[in-house]
Design an enzyme around this catalytic site. Structure first.
Site, PDB file in Angstrom:
ATOM      1  N   PHE A 109       0.807  -1.221   0.000  1.00  0.00           N
ATOM      2  CA  PHE A 109       0.000   0.000   0.000  1.00  0.00           C
ATOM      3  C   PHE A 109       0.839   1.269   0.000  1.00  0.00           C
ATOM      4  O   PHE A 109       0.359   2.335  -0.408  1.00  0.00           O
ATOM      5  CB  PHE A 109      -0.959   0.003   1.191  1.00  0.00           C
ATOM      6  CG  PHE A 109      -0.391   0.547   2.472  1.00  0.00           C
ATOM      7  CD1 PHE A 109      -0.606   1.866   2.844  1.00  0.00           C
ATOM      8  CD2 PHE A 109       0.343  -0.267   3.317  1.00  0.00           C
ATOM      9  CE1 PHE A 109      -0.095   2.369   4.024  1.00  0.00           C
ATOM     10  CE2 PHE A 109       0.856   0.227   4.504  1.00  0.00           C
ATOM     11  CZ  PHE A 109       0.641   1.544   4.861  1.00  0.00           C
ATOM     12  N   LYS A 110       2.101   1.175   0.429  1.00  0.00           N
ATOM     13  CA  LYS A 110       2.948   2.378   0.456  1.00  0.00           C
ATOM     14  C   LYS A 110       3.107   2.990  -0.933  1.00  0.00           C
ATOM     15  O   LYS A 110       3.355   4.184  -1.069  1.00  0.00           O
ATOM     16  CB  LYS A 110       4.320   2.038   1.041  1.00  0.00           C
ATOM     17  CG  LYS A 110       4.279   1.393   2.426  1.00  0.00           C
ATOM     18  CD  LYS A 110       3.790   2.337   3.484  1.00  0.00           C
ATOM     19  CE  LYS A 110       3.707   1.679   4.851  1.00  0.00           C
ATOM     20  NZ  LYS A 110       4.973   1.365   5.478  1.00  0.00           N
ATOM     21  N   ASP A 111       2.959   2.174  -1.985  1.00  0.00           N
ATOM     22  CA  ASP A 111       3.062   2.704  -3.355  1.00  0.00           C
ATOM     23  C   ASP A 111       1.994   3.755  -3.642  1.00  0.00           C
ATOM     24  O   ASP A 111       2.206   4.654  -4.452  1.00  0.00           O
ATOM     25  CB  ASP A 111       2.919   1.579  -4.389  1.00  0.00           C
ATOM     26  CG  ASP A 111       4.085   0.620  -4.398  1.00  0.00           C
ATOM     27  OD1 ASP A 111       5.231   1.068  -4.205  1.00  0.00           O
ATOM     28  OD2 ASP A 111       3.855  -0.589  -4.592  1.00  0.00           O
TER      29      ASP A 111
END
Length: 467
Positions: A109-111
């Site tokens: 999810f950091k993307d």
């Protein structure tokens, strides 16, 4: 829109300046002077937008010093290589729906925020004719997302600290297999909190910070938080496409409190979120805080290595932004709170604890290794879907907080393949790697091992930073 520090010692500044600053000059965190509001009519007007279009609309509320057409260009570029839809919603059963946030290049999810942050940084640095040396700490996914977003950029170098032996083999490979000259991986003897403390120590030395052009891309950078607000808006819109406006609850696996803080902001801005369900693993400092009002960070020796390693954190940096709201946005009360913590080793806000749910919608819970295995196995048997261990923590805690007539969304944080050993333990077989993933795992790795030593880190940065 101007931004101030939680500790009151920074002059109001625009979004672009907070983007480059990271930690505020007084050691606090940048927050909006006042959160923008989203009314029901505006929400409905956004229902037909695709994800990049929605991201431009939401970001425009925060980045008022960046031209709107430039924001639109950046959001289109940032999400161009994601799947379609960028954020899919998938029912797990009749009560719980998964919000897919791992369609980006590092399968986490950091993307979602980091790809956009890379575009923002490049644009602002070009406009100012400046360089930036990013100093960050990762417990697993932030580092790889930052490095894949910033690799090869002429005006940015990345110095990413990670705890030796505390990440999965996949997470290490995603970072350490990068050989771009602007990427510097540093494995620190210790746990994530030791890495985070080093980052704060150097960022708090304003002379060093200025001389080395230091900035941050972990969740102390407000741009990360604002970019994540977008998928809370998107998730609510997609969950209510058929029903029309209703409240939903959203469960979030939480370590550094950045992901769920974006949900807190979305709710405060007007998105109809009933409950924010905070899920921790065995390092359950935040669960204890939200259940009791006692914040008791643990020392590195008491921070456990678990099978959801990105949440192996005992000092949540972003909690300060929530406390700023809780304590009437009063910088002196924030400073007094940290002074109390320093003296007695814990912070007692039990008198405010009733407000956590009544006013802010927070509930919480803890998940264990056994819970993770059981949840992964049950989801797979019931739906055929695989979820990663962090998402499993959130599903487990979400089930403890289901309410009649309220949809429960769970934020997925990573693809299960990133944690194949735990998946194998849960279902008896490991997911197969695509050929390109196996090539990454087999590639030579480049990493500098370092003691938990601020002076050694200073020297390394001085020798390798852009100027």
């Amino acid at each position: 829109m101007q931004y101030i520090s939680t500790r009151g010692g920074m002059q109001p500044q625009p979004f672009s300046e907070t983007l480059l600053e990271g930690l505020a000059t007084d050691g606090g965190l940048a927050v909006p002077e006042q959160l923008p509001r989203i009314d029901a009519e505006t929400l409905e007007s956004w229902r037909g937008l695709d994800y990049p279009g929605l991201a431009a609309e939401v970001l425009a509320l925060f980045a008022t010093d960046i031209a709107r057409d430039e924001l639109t260009r950046m959001t289109r570029t940032a999400y161009a290589d994601f799947g379609e839809p960028v954020v899919p919603l998938t029912p797990l059963d009749e009560r719980i729906t998964l919000v897919g946030l791992s369609e980006g290049p590092t399968l986490a999810f950091k993307d979602m925020a980091m790809q956009l942050l890379g575009q923002l940084l490049e644009s602002v640095l070009e406009r100012k004719d400046q360089v930036l040396n990013v100093l960050g700490a990762t417990s697993g996914d932030t580092g790889s997302a930052a490095e894949h977003a910033l690799r090869g950029k002429d005006r940015v170098s990345v110095f990413m600290l990670s705890p030796q032996g505390r990440m999965s083999s996949f997470q290490r490979a995603q970072m350490y297999s990068l050989h771009d000259p602007n990427i510097h991986n540093i494995a620190v003897e210790g746990v994530f909190d030791d890495c985070q403390n080093l980052v704060k120590m150097l960022a708090g030395d304003l002379t060093f910070k200025r001389s080395q052009h230091l900035g941050a891309v972990n969740s102390i950078n407000l741009a990360r938080i604002t970019a994540q607000v977008v998928y809370y808006v998107w998730a609510w819109l997609r969950a209510t496409d058929a029903t029309g406006p209703v409240e939903v609850s959203i469960a979030v696996p939480t370590g550094n409190f950045g992901n769920i803080l974006s949900g807190h902001y979305a709710r405060a801005m007007g998105v109809p979120i009933r409950r924010l369900v905070l899920a921790t693993n065995e390092n359950n400092v935040l669960d204890e805080f939200f259940r009791t009002g006692i914040y008791r960070p643990r020392a590195a020796a008491q921070t456990l290595a678990t099978s959801s390693p990105s949440m192996d954190i005992s000092k949540a940096s972003n909690l300060e932004r929530f406390l700023f709201d809780l304590l009437d946005r009063d910088p002196q009360r924030i400073k007094d709170a940290w002074a109390e913590l320093e003296v007695q080793g814990f912070l007692d806000l039990s008198a405010e604890q009733h407000r956590f749910t009544e006013e802010y919608g927070f509930v919480s819970g803890t998940s264990t290794h056994a819970d993770r295995l059981a949840t992964i196995r049950a989801v797979h048997e019931q739906s055929g879907l695989l979820i990663d261990p962090h998402t499993a923590d959130a599903v487990k805690v979400a089930r403890d907080h289901l309410e009649p007539d309220t949809a429960m969304l769970v934020l997925e944080t990573a693809k299960p393949e990133k944690f194949s050993d735990t998946i194998g333990e849960a279902i008896g077989s490991q997911p197969r790697w695509p050929a390109q993933v196996q090539q990454m795992l087999d590639a030579p790795q480049k990493v500098t091992e370092m003691a938990d030593d601020a002076q050694a880190l200073r020297s390394y940065i001085e020798a390798n930073a852009l100027h």
